[in-house]
Scaffold this motif. Structure first.
Motif, PDB file in Angstrom:
ATOM      1  N   GLU A 161       0.930   6.252  -7.131  1.00  0.00           N
ATOM      2  CA  GLU A 161      -0.146   7.197  -7.417  1.00  0.00           C
ATOM      3  C   GLU A 161       0.395   8.624  -7.492  1.00  0.00           C
ATOM      4  O   GLU A 161      -0.006   9.400  -8.361  1.00  0.00           O
ATOM      5  N   LYS A 162       1.313   8.966  -6.598  1.00  0.00           N
ATOM      6  CA  LYS A 162       1.941  10.284  -6.638  1.00  0.00           C
ATOM      7  C   LYS A 162       2.747  10.453  -7.922  1.00  0.00           C
ATOM      8  O   LYS A 162       2.708  11.520  -8.548  1.00  0.00           O
TER       9      LYS A 162
ATOM     10  N   SER B  91       0.835  -1.203   0.000  1.00  0.00           N
ATOM     11  CA  SER B  91       0.000   0.000   0.000  1.00  0.00           C
ATOM     12  C   SER B  91       0.864   1.246   0.000  1.00  0.00           C
ATOM     13  O   SER B  91       0.499   2.254  -0.609  1.00  0.00           O
TER      14      SER B  91
ATOM     15  N   GLU C  32       2.004   1.525  -3.507  1.00  0.00           N
ATOM     16  CA  GLU C  32       0.884   1.969  -4.325  1.00  0.00           C
ATOM     17  C   GLU C  32       0.678   3.476  -4.183  1.00  0.00           C
ATOM     18  O   GLU C  32       0.450   4.171  -5.174  1.00  0.00           O
ATOM     19  N   PHE C  33       0.808   3.990  -2.973  1.00  0.00           N
ATOM     20  CA  PHE C  33       0.672   5.424  -2.734  1.00  0.00           C
ATOM     21  C   PHE C  33       1.753   6.200  -3.481  1.00  0.00           C
ATOM     22  O   PHE C  33       1.473   7.226  -4.108  1.00  0.00           O
ATOM     23  N   GLU C  34       2.987   5.705  -3.430  1.00  0.00           N
ATOM     24  CA  GLU C  34       4.088   6.362  -4.147  1.00  0.00           C
ATOM     25  C   GLU C  34       3.861   6.334  -5.656  1.00  0.00           C
ATOM     26  O   GLU C  34       4.154   7.305  -6.349  1.00  0.00           O
TER      27      GLU C  34
END
Length: 76
Positions: free
Chosen positions: A16-17, A9, A12-14
């Protein structure tokens, strides 16, 4: 297993950025004329190139980030 989930997760956040960053880059480069010269970051150095080459590079990075995030999401 919980560390693997939190790790994915975080990744995944990185991603998305990174996707947002590349989308903004593509929009900015699209507003320039194709003959315009721009600086493109490669590692810690900046190189002068055309906006078309920079757009191509940004699109490749965007496609790569999208495929990586799709792989992460398909595992969960």
């Amino acid at each position: 297993m919980a560390t693997s989930s939190s790790s994915s997760s975080g990744r995944e956040f990185e991603l998305e950025k990174e996707i947002k960053r590349q989308e903004v880059s593509l929009d900015e480069l699209s507003s320039l004329s194709s003959s315009r010269r721009v600086y493109q970051k490669n590692c810690n150095l900046f190189f002068l190139t055309t906006s078309e080459k920079a757009k191509t590079s940004a699109q490749k990075q965007l496609d790569s980030a999208k495929s990586q995030i799709d792989k992460i999401r398909s595992r969960t």
